[in-house]
Design a protein around this motif. Structure first.
Motif: not given
Length: 187
Positions: A170-183
């Motif tokens: 769950i942590s990995a998924l949330l951090l991935t989504l946050r990272c991918l939303s960065a430009p």
């Protein structure tokens, strides 16, 4: 950063041993004079990695494998221990090849996490794995893992999926989504 002084270790001893784990008992004296006994898994010195593989088609790849702790099949991301002499990046690529039959040309570290730091010291480095290519290595799993493709666009739906409950995934998924939303990160 805390300015507190760590407690003094008065005594440290192994109280239980199995093939995989050692449990230590530590008698501690805190700076205020309080004394307590704590138990923990003895540090093994081996850390781990977990990867969120993302395909060119925009899917994330998960594995479904048996978890003896919950006595059921769990859905999560590929993961594994770092072998002696391996860097976290090398271990991540090896584990991808063993578990999903793919390597990655791009591994983006997300964060190093600890599970239950009151009882364990092992650290896990979380990565996004992109630029996937086919390459299979022999793994140590007792049975073939099921690989599950999940559309990245529906990744948040995993958060309510009954089989997707491991905190590190769950942590990995949330951090991935946050990272991918960065430009600066490519999808």
């Amino acid at each position: 950063m805390s300015s507190k002084t760590p407690p003094e270790i008065l005594m440290q001893r192994t109280v239980a041993q199995s093939q995989l784990f050692s449990i230590e008992s530590l008698d501690l004296r805190f700076s205020n004079g309080e004394e307590r006994t704590y138990e923990r898994m003895k540090p093994s010195g081996r850390n781990a990695v977990m990867m969120v593989p993302i395909t060119e088609q925009g899917d994330i790849l998960l594995v479904r494998e048996y978890a003896v702790g919950t006595e059921q099949y769990e859905l999560g991301f590929p993961k594994g221990l770092i072998d002696p002499g391996e860097s976290p990046t090398e271990a991540a690529n090896r584990e991808l090849k063993e578990e999903i039959g793919m390597g990655a040309t791009q591994l983006t570290p997300l964060k190093e996490v600890v599970l239950a730091p009151s009882y364990f010291s092992s650290r896990m480095t979380l990565f996004i794995a992109q630029g996937l290519y086919s390459e299979q290595l022999e793994g140590d799993e007792p049975e073939p893992l099921d690989i599950v493709r999940w559309p990245l666009a529906q990744a948040e739906d995993l958060l309510t999926h009954l089989d997707f409950s491991e905190a590190r995934s769950i942590s990995a998924l949330l951090l991935t989504l946050r990272c991918l939303s960065a430009p600066h990160i490519q999808r």
